[in-house]
Enzyme design. Structure first.
Site, PDB file in Angstrom:
ATOM      1  CG  ASP A  46      -2.194  -0.902   1.074  1.00  0.00           C
ATOM      2  OD1 ASP A  46      -2.260  -1.201   0.002  1.00  0.00           O
ATOM      3  OD2 ASP A  46      -2.757  -1.057   2.106  1.00  0.00           O
ATOM      4  CE  LYS A  68      -8.588   1.370  -3.639  1.00  0.00           C
ATOM      5  NZ  LYS A  68      -8.634   1.519  -5.005  1.00  0.00           N
ATOM      6  CG  MET A 183      -8.852   6.906   6.001  1.00  0.00           C
ATOM      7  SD  MET A 183      -9.222   5.456   5.200  1.00  0.00           S
ATOM      8  CE  MET A 183     -10.349   4.850   6.201  1.00  0.00           C
TER       9      MET A 183
END
Length: 260
Positions: A46, A68, A183
């Site tokens: 990642d 991502k 997030m």
């Protein structure tokens, strides 16, 4: 590969290990994670995996970035999953290395289900999730005896990228004395508005931790009512954690870590 008084499981050819790399500091890797890095033929990682962790892969391994990141050009999840299946089908030992824990607000469950459906053997190696390890590096405990006996971990956006609506905001706000949002910067203003509307106090302590457990770590302490302005003033960028609750007040005495 490791001089231990016990045996670690073999990393079999044609299998995939889904491994959590923790929030940043390579010292937080588990023994199984290090074992996988030293045994993998191909590493797919990642975007948030620390470069110092990747440096632990064996020299012969192929290290491939398929991260991502919100708002940036990223590999599609279907492409990542197909890549894992293809490489394992070639008889390689494939390491899927993910920031934090692969089963906490990651796509680990989707990848594991796809591997199971394809008949590919896999192992899940948990990692230290940022909502615990990252906060600890900021001097903020997830729980403390005198402040809270419950904590809620919440994603800042749903599968569609929008603010999550799959739960009862009023019940969540009233039921969790401490809340940790992953997030959460993208929809910060809307989340703050919902929390205030659900009864959280504007003077409640809050903190934002960016780049947790890395040399770039930055922490901003504020209140729920002042959160949006504080983030804008500090020009904070993802990845970031938001923590809300009395545990933030303990940081004055628990801010132990100084990046080297």
């Amino acid at each position: 590969m490791l001089d231990l008084p016990f045996d670690l499981p073999p990393f079999e050819a044609g299998t995939v290990w889904l491994v959590g790399a923790g929030p940043g500091d390579p010292g937080l890797l588990s023994l199984l994670a290090l074992h996988a890095l030293r045994g993998a033929d191909h590493v797919i990682h990642d975007a948030l995996v620390d470069p110092r962790v990747l440096a632990l892969a064996r020299a012969e391994a192929v290290v491939e970035a398929m991260g991502k990141r919100g708002g940036q050009s990223s590999a599609r999840q279907s492409d990542i999953t197909d890549r894992l299946i293809t490489l394992a089908g070639q008889g390689l030992r494939v390491l899927r290395l993910k920031g934090g824990d692969p089963f906490v607000f990651g796509r680990g469950p989707e990848e594991a289900l796809a591997l199971a459906d394809a008949g590919i053997g896999f192992r899940v190696v948990p990692g230290i999730t940022a909502g615990i390890g990252g906060l600890a590096y900021a001097g903020i405990p997830a729980t403390a005896r005198d402040t809270n006996s419950a904590v809620a971990f919440v994603t800042g956006h749903g599968a569609d990228g929008e603010i999550p609506d799959g739960f009862d905001w009023d019940a969540l706000a009233k039921g969790a004395p401490v809340m940790v949002f992953y997030m959460g910067l993208k929809h910060l203003d809307r989340m703050v508005a919902r929390l205030l509307a659900a009864g959280r106090r504007p003077d409640e302590l809050a903190a934002v931790v960016c780049d947790a457990a890395t040399p770039q770590q930055k922490v901003v302490e504020t209140t729920l009512g002042g959160l949006v302005a504080a983030v804008a003033t500090a020009e904070l960028k993802p990845p970031a954690l938001l923590v809300l609750g009395a545990v933030v007040g303990l940081r004055a005495r628990l801010d132990w870590w100084r990046p080297q």
